[in-house]
Design a protein around this motif. Structure first.
Motif, PDB file in Angstrom:
ATOM      1  N   ILE A  50      16.163 -44.682  35.972  1.00 30.59           N
ATOM      2  CA  ILE A  50      16.815 -45.687  35.120  1.00 30.59           C
ATOM      3  C   ILE A  50      15.856 -46.263  34.074  1.00 30.59           C
ATOM      4  O   ILE A  50      16.155 -46.211  32.873  1.00 30.59           O
ATOM      5  N   PRO A  51      14.695 -46.804  34.467  1.00 27.26           N
ATOM      6  CA  PRO A  51      13.824 -47.351  33.420  1.00 27.26           C
ATOM      7  C   PRO A  51      13.199 -46.281  32.533  1.00 27.26           C
ATOM      8  O   PRO A  51      12.902 -46.536  31.363  1.00 27.26           O
ATOM      9  N   VAL A  52      13.027 -45.089  33.088  1.00 33.15           N
ATOM     10  CA  VAL A  52      12.419 -44.006  32.304  1.00 33.15           C
ATOM     11  C   VAL A  52      13.320 -43.636  31.126  1.00 33.15           C
ATOM     12  O   VAL A  52      12.831 -43.317  30.039  1.00 33.15           O
ATOM     13  N   PHE A  53      14.641 -43.708  31.333  1.00 33.12           N
ATOM     14  CA  PHE A  53      15.567 -43.405  30.243  1.00 33.12           C
ATOM     15  C   PHE A  53      15.973 -44.639  29.440  1.00 33.12           C
ATOM     16  O   PHE A  53      16.163 -44.550  28.227  1.00 33.12           O
ATOM     17  N   ALA A  54      16.116 -45.776  30.091  1.00 34.51           N
ATOM     18  CA  ALA A  54      16.643 -46.963  29.404  1.00 34.51           C
ATOM     19  C   ALA A  54      15.630 -47.616  28.469  1.00 34.51           C
ATOM     20  O   ALA A  54      16.002 -48.076  27.383  1.00 34.51           O
ATOM     21  N   LEU A  55      14.367 -47.659  28.863  1.00 29.18           N
ATOM     22  CA  LEU A  55      13.390 -48.396  28.054  1.00 29.18           C
ATOM     23  C   LEU A  55      13.133 -47.793  26.675  1.00 29.18           C
ATOM     24  O   LEU A  55      12.988 -48.541  25.702  1.00 29.18           O
ATOM     25  N   PRO A  56      13.068 -46.458  26.518  1.00 23.21           N
ATOM     26  CA  PRO A  56      12.924 -45.944  25.148  1.00 23.21           C
ATOM     27  C   PRO A  56      14.118 -46.285  24.252  1.00 23.21           C
ATOM     28  O   PRO A  56      13.935 -46.575  23.065  1.00 23.21           O
ATOM     29  N   PHE A  57      15.332 -46.295  24.813  1.00 27.51           N
ATOM     30  CA  PHE A  57      16.498 -46.682  24.019  1.00 27.51           C
ATOM     31  C   PHE A  57      16.451 -48.165  23.669  1.00 27.51           C
ATOM     32  O   PHE A  57      16.851 -48.567  22.573  1.00 27.51           O
ATOM     33  N   PHE A  58      15.960 -48.971  24.597  1.00 27.91           N
ATOM     34  CA  PHE A  58      15.773 -50.395  24.323  1.00 27.91           C
ATOM     35  C   PHE A  58      14.785 -50.583  23.171  1.00 27.91           C
ATOM     36  O   PHE A  58      15.029 -51.349  22.243  1.00 27.91           O
ATOM     37  N   ALA A  59      13.675 -49.843  23.219  1.00 34.72           N
ATOM     38  CA  ALA A  59      12.671 -49.935  22.155  1.00 34.72           C
ATOM     39  C   ALA A  59      13.242 -49.436  20.826  1.00 34.72           C
ATOM     40  O   ALA A  59      12.994 -50.037  19.767  1.00 34.72           O
ATOM     41  N   LEU A  60      14.016 -48.368  20.870  1.00 35.91           N
ATOM     42  CA  LEU A  60      14.611 -47.824  19.648  1.00 35.91           C
ATOM     43  C   LEU A  60      15.586 -48.811  19.019  1.00 35.91           C
ATOM     44  O   LEU A  60      15.540 -49.053  17.810  1.00 35.91           O
ATOM     45  N   THR A  61      16.445 -49.403  19.825  1.00 40.37           N
ATOM     46  CA  THR A  61      17.391 -50.371  19.278  1.00 40.37           C
ATOM     47  C   THR A  61      16.675 -51.629  18.792  1.00 40.37           C
ATOM     48  O   THR A  61      17.110 -52.239  17.818  1.00 40.37           O
ATOM     49  N   SER A  62      15.567 -51.988  19.446  1.00 40.75           N
ATOM     50  CA  SER A  62      14.776 -53.129  18.964  1.00 40.75           C
ATOM     51  C   SER A  62      14.198 -52.832  17.592  1.00 40.75           C
ATOM     52  O   SER A  62      14.224 -53.678  16.694  1.00 40.75           O
ATOM     53  N   PHE A  63      13.693 -51.623  17.425  1.00 34.89           N
ATOM     54  CA  PHE A  63      13.127 -51.227  16.132  1.00 34.89           C
ATOM     55  C   PHE A  63      14.225 -51.160  15.073  1.00 34.89           C
ATOM     56  O   PHE A  63      14.007 -51.547  13.919  1.00 34.89           O
ATOM     57  N   LEU A  64      15.409 -50.681  15.456  1.00 32.94           N
ATOM     58  CA  LEU A  64      16.529 -50.620  14.506  1.00 32.94           C
ATOM     59  C   LEU A  64      16.921 -52.001  14.003  1.00 32.94           C
ATOM     60  O   LEU A  64      17.261 -52.166  12.830  1.00 32.94           O
ATOM     61  N   VAL A  65      16.853 -52.995  14.880  1.00 33.67           N
ATOM     62  CA  VAL A  65      17.199 -54.364  14.477  1.00 33.67           C
ATOM     63  C   VAL A  65      16.223 -54.865  13.423  1.00 33.67           C
ATOM     64  O   VAL A  65      16.607 -55.569  12.488  1.00 33.67           O
ATOM     65  N   VAL A  66      14.968 -54.479  13.542  1.00 31.68           N
ATOM     66  CA  VAL A  66      13.968 -54.917  12.572  1.00 31.68           C
ATOM     67  C   VAL A  66      14.157 -54.192  11.238  1.00 31.68           C
ATOM     68  O   VAL A  66      14.133 -54.803  10.175  1.00 31.68           O
ATOM     69  N   VAL A  67      14.367 -52.874  11.300  1.00 29.85           N
ATOM     70  CA  VAL A  67      14.472 -52.071  10.085  1.00 29.85           C
ATOM     71  C   VAL A  67      15.833 -52.235   9.414  1.00 29.85           C
ATOM     72  O   VAL A  67      15.924 -52.322   8.189  1.00 29.85           O
ATOM     73  N   PHE A  68      16.892 -52.236  10.203  1.00 32.49           N
ATOM     74  CA  PHE A  68      18.256 -52.385   9.687  1.00 32.49           C
ATOM     75  C   PHE A  68      18.888 -53.635  10.292  1.00 32.49           C
ATOM     76  O   PHE A  68      19.594 -53.555  11.292  1.00 32.49           O
ATOM     77  N   PRO A  69      18.644 -54.797   9.714  1.00 32.89           N
ATOM     78  CA  PRO A  69      19.168 -56.041  10.309  1.00 32.89           C
ATOM     79  C   PRO A  69      20.664 -56.244  10.032  1.00 32.89           C
ATOM     80  O   PRO A  69      21.067 -57.210   9.410  1.00 32.89           O
ATOM     81  N   PHE A  70      21.463 -55.290  10.493  1.00 35.93           N
ATOM     82  CA  PHE A  70      22.915 -55.373  10.339  1.00 35.93           C
ATOM     83  C   PHE A  70      23.533 -55.786  11.665  1.00 35.93           C
ATOM     84  O   PHE A  70      22.929 -55.667  12.722  1.00 35.93           O
ATOM     85  N   SER A  71      24.787 -56.216  11.601  1.00 36.66           N
ATOM     86  CA  SER A  71      25.432 -56.694  12.819  1.00 36.66           C
ATOM     87  C   SER A  71      25.616 -55.582  13.846  1.00 36.66           C
ATOM     88  O   SER A  71      25.507 -55.827  15.041  1.00 36.66           O
ATOM     89  N   TRP A  72      25.874 -54.336  13.409  1.00 37.58           N
ATOM     90  CA  TRP A  72      26.040 -53.243  14.373  1.00 37.58           C
ATOM     91  C   TRP A  72      24.760 -53.006  15.153  1.00 37.58           C
ATOM     92  O   TRP A  72      24.808 -52.733  16.351  1.00 37.58           O
ATOM     93  N   ALA A  73      23.608 -53.132  14.493  1.00 35.10           N
ATOM     94  CA  ALA A  73      22.327 -52.960  15.185  1.00 35.10           C
ATOM     95  C   ALA A  73      22.102 -54.103  16.170  1.00 35.10           C
ATOM     96  O   ALA A  73      21.582 -53.900  17.272  1.00 35.10           O
ATOM     97  N   GLY A  74      22.506 -55.302  15.776  1.00 31.73           N
ATOM     98  CA  GLY A  74      22.377 -56.448  16.672  1.00 31.73           C
ATOM     99  C   GLY A  74      23.245 -56.303  17.913  1.00 31.73           C
ATOM    100  O   GLY A  74      22.818 -56.638  19.020  1.00 31.73           O
ATOM    101  N   TRP A  75      24.460 -55.795  17.737  1.00 36.30           N
ATOM    102  CA  TRP A  75      25.344 -55.593  18.891  1.00 36.30           C
ATOM    103  C   TRP A  75      24.830 -54.476  19.790  1.00 36.30           C
ATOM    104  O   TRP A  75      24.893 -54.583  21.018  1.00 36.30           O
ATOM    105  N   LEU A  76      24.320 -53.418  19.179  1.00 40.61           N
ATOM    106  CA  LEU A  76      23.742 -52.332  19.967  1.00 40.61           C
ATOM    107  C   LEU A  76      22.536 -52.837  20.767  1.00 40.61           C
ATOM    108  O   LEU A  76      22.381 -52.527  21.949  1.00 40.61           O
ATOM    109  N   GLN A  77      21.713 -53.664  20.133  1.00 34.92           N
ATOM    110  CA  GLN A  77      20.561 -54.249  20.811  1.00 34.92           C
ATOM    111  C   GLN A  77      21.007 -55.192  21.923  1.00 34.92           C
ATOM    112  O   GLN A  77      20.402 -55.226  22.993  1.00 34.92           O
TER     113      GLN A  77
END
Length: 131
Positions: free
Chosen positions: A45-72
């Motif tokens: 679970i953490p081996v797969f979930a944490l990279p996606f968490f990091a990716l969505t966190s980075f997306l929120v910084v680069v693309f500060p749109f509402s869809w990225a915020g909801w995904l995060q």
């Protein structure tokens, strides 16, 4: 060098630091769970979930749109629940060791604080997103 730095809010900077922290924790978790031979499916679970968490966190910084915020937000909730679940599993694994929950078993057993740390990172990011 620091052009447009004023547009970087504290929320963005905190999100980047949380992303780096999660990636470092993910690397350590992956090594420890690999050493444990992934003998339980929950170790994935953490081996797969944490990279996606990091990716969505980075997306929120680069693309500060509402869809990225909801995904995060969704990923934060998943990681928060996974961290709490992992902490309970780690405490249960320590309790099953010879002698139960003793200081020596806390030292040598699964790191019971680490999953709760991951959950805390997710909670910090949720607060960062919504307040």
């Amino acid at each position: 060098m620091l052009e447009n730095w004023d547009s970087w809010t504290l929320g963005k900077v905190l999100t980047l630091f949380l992303t780096l922290g999660i990636l470092m924790i993910w690397a350590q978790i992956t090594v420890w769970h690999h050493r444990g031979k992934f003998h339980k499916w929950q170790m994935w679970i953490p081996v797969f979930a944490l990279p996606f968490f990091a990716l969505t966190s980075f997306l929120v910084v680069v693309f500060p749109f509402s869809w990225a915020g909801w995904l995060q937000t969704v990923m934060c909730i998943v990681v928060l629940l996974a961290g709490i679940y992992g902490g309970i599993l780690h405490i249960g694994a320590i309790a099953k060791r010879t002698g139960g929950i003793r200081y020596e078993n806390l030292q040598s057993g699964p790191p019971f604080v680490l999953p709760f740390t991951v959950a805390a990172f997710a909670m910090i990011q949720l607060l960062n997103l919504w307040y």
